[in-house]
Scaffold this motif. Sequence first.
Motif: not given
Lengths: 449, 408
Positions: B39-51
Amino acid sequence: MRVLRRPVRDQAADPLLERRRGRRRMALVVPVVAVVCGLVVGGLAGERVVGRRRVAVVARPAGAAAAPEGASGPIEQLRGAGALLFTDQQGRAYAQAADGSGRRVLGQLGELAARRAAPGLDVEVAALLLAAAPDDRPAELAPDGDLVYLRTADGAATVGRLADGSLRRLVPAGWKSTGPPRHSADGNLLGVCGFRVGGTPLPSVTAARSWVLDGSGRRLATLPGCLYDVAADGGSALVADPAQGRLAGPVPFGQFRRGPPVGGSDQLTRGLRLWRRDGGSRPVLGFAEVVRVFRTVQPGVDPHGLVIVTAVLGPDGRQALVRIVDAQAEAGSRTGPEAEVLALVDLERGRAEPLPEHLPGWFTFLPTGGLAWTGGGTATYLPRGRPPRLLRSGLVNEGVYAVVPSPDGAWVLLAGGTSWRFVRADDPSVQVTYPAPGRLATWAPEPGR
Amino acid sequence: MGRLLGDPEVWDDSPARPRPAVRGLVGLATGVVAGLLLAFAVVPRPDPPPPQIRLPPAAEAPRLQVQRQVLYSAGLGGGPMLVSRSGRLEQVKVDGTERRVVAQNLRASAVVGPDRAGVLVAMDSGVVTRVEANGTTRRLGGDGFVAGGLAGAGRRLLACPDPAGQPADASLLLDAVSGRASPVRLGCPVAWAAGGGVFAGSGGPWTRLAGFRPATAVARGGSVLVGRPGRRPRVVLDARRLRAVAGRGAVVDGLALSPDGRLVAVSAGRPGRPWLVLVVGTGGRQLASIPLADGHRPAWMGWSDRQGSTTLAVAAVDRRGDLATAELAARQGTGYVLAWQPTDRSARVLTSGVPMVAADGFAWSSDGDSVAVSSPAGVLVVKQADVVYTTASPVTGTLLAWPAEAAP
């Protein structure tokens, strides 16, 4: 003793071993199923962990410098709000982030040292009826941290360079200027107002002339009367309209409230026109409108004494803030009748609207088109099309000498002699204060923005 | 197990125990770890959230400061203020102390008095009411009369009619003690000189104009008349002259009489056009014309009475666009107060900007040194001596008057 284990032989025929065979099959199937289940469970858990959106809470960002000593308010909100350029008493120029971090020395220029023309000189007083700055900053620094716009001690508008300490005087010999040069945002168009004072027994402005130059110092135009501002895009400049001066006639002897009596002059500004770099000019404020707007605060004023002393172009070039004074107002007018008025001029229609204020002080446009000014011990912000907001009261003892907006217009800085107060324009309850590190010159965008 | 030299090797022929549970647990653990790694390898990361900036506890918006010394000084020269608050008529000192309810259930929009006995007359929703010192009330002017304005001094009152459903020039002269009423041909607005038996009102021609009240036209007069009780009012500013000075179609929207009754301030103009204030002697001579800022219209005008000298205050508010018919207390627009001296015909700005947003009440102090402007944000007091001093006051409510003496 070492116990060795033989490979298991086929014992199918052995009925006693049937039960163990079942267990062995289970021992094969169960791990396989368990691995598959583990993969599913682990995968789902991993997906939830990796795919979850974290909420970034910025209290004090990691790596951010500590707040300046004596700071109060949510100073972290000033992070990324641009760079503040300022000078000290020794003529050194500095830059620091708006939140007070990352201070660095830009250079030193002797002319930036805290010295001013001797106060009370009749020459200076006479020139105050020609032009007065919208604030009391001694110099302006370009965002590149190298160019300096200033007025030298001998009264010449000058452009200096911190990198090599050079100075380029912008007015011809024999002329003085009313203040530092006005300039476009990129510094490629400069405008200077120059004057000569003479007359006896009282000094008066005998000649007023302006020069428009490009960034290299090449003269583009010489204009009669005083130049007040240059558009940010460098396409135009706000200058005196000699036709209105002829219409209104000379200003007679007067005693403006800021100083001793001065003689009459036909060189003072009675109306404004917009000079265009691509050729020509057009009138934008007539003397009749000057008189009309002044009469809203002083109905019985004698028009002969009304002169324009300050004019600042708005960010879109369609409006200007203009200060009109009554040169004949009595010396005691600080406590008496209104002797000056701020007016917002619609440059398209030539119509002026007063900003009634007793003893108006410093003022500025915000990049968003709103206005901010001081007067009567308060600082007020007037957003476009909305009611005014109080930025600060009790300014009398704070020695505020400039009202400067942040590059994005979100903040207004009330620069005082001992402290700088940053007020959020859209929410004046958010204020940040820290001790003034020097004399403010410029609030510039951060490099790369 | 350790092995000793010389130990013989012994073969154990019994098969290993299968242990399916243990193998299952090991397999499950292996699967979980492998699944996590996968999962760590293949799951796409979400866009960085607005601070999200963590704001400090809500700070208070900047307010005009309470200058105790100025407040004290202003309090010396005037009695308690009369304010309308929460459906009651109250009096309170300028420093916020000694608040007292004068009358319950009275939403006053205008007040005359109180006199030495503590009796005052108030106008509430068109009803003119006498309020005794003990709070009891009595209606004046008859049941059918709906007032649009009220002015007076002592026991003499002038109430002008609300023109909706009544003749525009059917005002009543009232005696606050006996309740006797006599008609006088004047219309709203009306004014009464504080120190003399002189009154003023508006006269014809009458024009119905939109732009004063929401969704309705209001009758406004085109001339100004001045009179004394028992005498017929006379014209001091006729329609022709008014229009010559204030523009075609100009009407009268406000009046104020100087304490000695010799000067009349007239606010003249027309909605959508520039307004001005004319100062006219009761002999008809024009003394001054005060132009107002574009789109601004006087909300109040008043003369001070300062030891024989007098000053006219004009409180002008922005009436452009949607602000034209907005209720004063709901009006989100700017304004200013200009003080004009008839002696040298000079003027100065007493206040402007923020204190005039939603300004809903105005009054001179009885000593003529200070003006006060109320709004939902509070009351602002401006003391004009040699220098203009400004202070916020702890008083809340809609300011109606700032008379000399309190009701006992």
